[in-house]
Every structure is written in C-alpha cells, then in structure tokens.
Design an enzyme around this catalytic site. Structure first.
Site, PDB file in Angstrom:
ATOM      1  CE  LYS A 294      -2.141   4.226   9.630  1.00 33.96           C
ATOM      2  NZ  LYS A 294      -1.207   3.486   9.577  1.00 33.96           N
TER       3      LYS A 294
ATOM      4  CD  GLU B 171      -8.953  -3.072  11.158  1.00 34.48           C
ATOM      5  OE1 GLU B 171      -7.927  -3.940  10.777  1.00 34.48           O
ATOM      6  OE2 GLU B 171      -8.918  -2.222   9.959  1.00 34.48           O
TER       7      GLU B 171
ATOM      8  CG  HIS C 272      -5.171   0.816   9.159  1.00 34.87           C
ATOM      9  ND1 HIS C 272      -5.333  -0.230   9.188  1.00 34.87           N
ATOM     10  CD2 HIS C 272      -6.908  -0.065   9.176  1.00 34.87           C
ATOM     11  CE1 HIS C 272      -5.795  -0.934   9.681  1.00 34.87           C
ATOM     12  NE2 HIS C 272      -7.160  -0.341   8.845  1.00 34.87           N
TER      13      HIS C 272
ATOM     14  CG  ASN D 102       2.092   3.418   7.447  1.00 30.32           C
ATOM     15  OD1 ASN D 102       1.452   4.129   7.763  1.00 30.32           O
ATOM     16  ND2 ASN D 102       2.015   2.444   7.029  1.00 30.32           N
TER      17      ASN D 102
ATOM     18  CE1 TYR E  23      -2.623  -0.515  13.547  1.00 31.97           C
ATOM     19  CE2 TYR E  23      -2.509   1.814  14.237  1.00 31.97           C
ATOM     20  CZ  TYR E  23      -2.776   0.746  13.376  1.00 31.97           C
ATOM     21  OH  TYR E  23      -2.917   1.593  11.519  1.00 31.97           O
TER      22      TYR E  23
HETATM   23  P1  IDP Z   1       0.151  -2.607   7.102  1.00 32.53           P
HETATM   24  O1  IDP Z   1      -0.655  -0.623   8.343  1.00 32.53           O
HETATM   25  O2  IDP Z   1       0.193  -2.355   5.712  1.00 32.53           O
HETATM   26  O3  IDP Z   1      -1.415  -3.441   7.330  1.00 32.53           O
HETATM   27  P2  IDP Z   1       0.674  -3.642   9.193  1.00 32.53           P
HETATM   28  O4  IDP Z   1       1.914  -4.793   9.528  1.00 32.53           O
HETATM   29  O5  IDP Z   1      -0.829  -4.084   9.513  1.00 32.53           O
HETATM   30  O6  IDP Z   1       1.182  -3.016   8.212  1.00 32.53           O
HETATM   31  O7  IDP Z   1       1.421  -2.505  10.691  1.00 32.53           O
HETATM   32  C1  IDP Z   1       0.403  -2.200  10.947  1.00 32.53           C
HETATM   33  C2  IDP Z   1       0.837   0.171  11.275  1.00 32.53           C
HETATM   34  O8  IDP Z   1       2.048  -0.420  12.193  1.00 32.53           O
HETATM   35  C3  IDP Z   1       1.236   0.333  10.248  1.00 32.53           C
HETATM   36  O9  IDP Z   1       0.216   1.081   8.657  1.00 32.53           O
HETATM   37  C4  IDP Z   1       2.806   1.221  10.440  1.00 32.53           C
HETATM   38  O10 IDP Z   1       1.863   2.556  10.743  1.00 32.53           O
HETATM   39  C5  IDP Z   1       3.457   0.578  11.750  1.00 32.53           C
HETATM   40  N1  IDP Z   1       4.462  -0.205  10.918  1.00 32.53           N
HETATM   41  C6  IDP Z   1       3.935  -1.430  10.661  1.00 32.53           C
HETATM   42  N2  IDP Z   1       5.377  -1.533  10.835  1.00 32.53           N
HETATM   43  C7  IDP Z   1       6.322  -1.227  11.714  1.00 32.53           C
HETATM   44  C8  IDP Z   1       7.841  -0.981  11.542  1.00 32.53           C
HETATM   45  O11 IDP Z   1       8.206  -1.800  11.390  1.00 32.53           O
HETATM   46  N3  IDP Z   1       8.248  -0.089  12.819  1.00 32.53           N
HETATM   47  C9  IDP Z   1       7.397   1.583  13.378  1.00 32.53           C
HETATM   48  N4  IDP Z   1       5.765   1.427  12.906  1.00 32.53           N
HETATM   49  C10 IDP Z   1       5.288   0.381  11.823  1.00 32.53           C
HETATM   50 MG    MG Z   2      -1.982  -4.564   9.448  1.00 30.06          MG
END
Ligand code: IDP
Ligand code: MG
Length: 136
Positions: free
Chosen positions: A10, A127, A116, A113, A50
């Site tokens: 990212k 994807e 992905h 974070n 997304y």
């Molecule tokens: P993942 O990437 O671990 O699969 P997902 O729940 O699919 O997590 O969420 C996709 C992305 O959305 C996350 O990697 C993160 O960048 C963002 N995200 C997820 N939850 C939150 C939140 O509560 N606040 C802000 N961003 C979030």
């Molecule tokens: Mg996810």
C-alpha cells in the site's frame, strides 16, 4: 497444491521505502512472484477494488488513501498461498498484529496497514482478474 493470491504493498509502505523489504520477505516465505506492477491507482480503481466495503464508514478514507500514491500489486503463487500470505501479513490492525508479521513491523494504523491480501481463493481469483486481466 499451488494456489494464487493477490498481494498489494500500500502507499504508506511505498512512501516509507520498505517495499523492497516486503518483497524480500515474500520471496523468503517461498512465494513465486508471477506478476508485479507498480501503479498509482485512480480513485475509481480503488473504489472498484474495495467495492465490498462500500457501505463501511471507512470506505471514503480508505479509497482516498489507496489512490494517494504508488502501490505495488503482485500475483503470488505458493502452496496454501491465501492463508499463508494472510498469516505473514498479520491482523488488519497493526496494534493487534503479532510480532514477526509485516503489519506489526510496518503498519501505521488500521487503515494504513502496509499490505493487502486476498481473504479466500474465490476473492483471489476476482482480485487477480481485476488488476491483471487483459494486460500483457
Ligand atoms: P484486511 O485487509 O485485513 O482483509 P478488511 O476488513 O478486508 O481487512 O479491510 C480492508 C482494508 O480496509 C484494511 O486492510 C484497512 O486498510 C481498511 N480498514 C479496515 N477496517 C478499518 C477501520 O476500522 N478503519 C479504517 N480502515 C479500515
Ligand atoms: Mg479483506
């Protein structure tokens, strides 16, 4: 059995110049990098990727972040690639990610974070198509 998954470095990690360390880790974990592209995704590309999170309160901020800079998109192959890459990434929130995971080492926040990973083989296929279909 060899499986495919989609990984993305990212914009936060690219800006921090840790993309190389993340790619090294991917290779050390035994993945084959079958495809790799660096690009700055348009907002609409990030929104389409997304789309499953469209109703979430963080959708706007997440897609703005994802289109804020360059990302590295990779098609990874390995035995059990989906689950293994998710284990190496760690929990979504870097504060909760276990030591030794990429998100623990390089993640900044639950949104920023670092990486992905697809959450299942069907999602991975979708994807991979989304980024690499019809491209040579
Ligand atoms: P993942 O990437 O671990 O699969 P997902 O729940 O699919 O997590 O969420 C996709 C992305 O959305 C996350 O990697 C993160 O960048 C963002 N995200 C997820 N939850 C939150 C939140 O509560 N606040 C802000 N961003 C979030
Ligand atoms: Mg996810």
């Amino acid at each position: 059995m060899t499986e495919k998954t989609l990984a993305i470095i990212k914009p936060d990690a690219v800006k921090k110049k840790v993309a190389g360390r993340i790619i090294q880790r991917i290779e050390d974990e035994g993945f084959r990098i079958a495809r790799m592209e660096m690009l700055r995704p348009a907002r609409e590309l990030a929104e389409g990727f997304y789309a499953v999170h469209k109703s979430k309160p963080f959708f706007g901020s997440l897609t703005e972040f994802m289109s804020s800079g360059e990302i590295v998109v990779m098609l990874l192959e390995r035995d059990d690639a989906v689950a293994h890459w998710r284990a190496v990434m760690g929990a979504t929130d870097p504060a909760l990610a276990a030591p030794g995971t990429i998100r623990h080492a390089f993640g900044f926040s639950i949104e920023r974070n670092a990486v992905h990973g697809s959450d299942g083989p069907d999602t991975a296929a979708w994807e991979i198509d989304y980024f690499f279909k019809n491209k040579t």
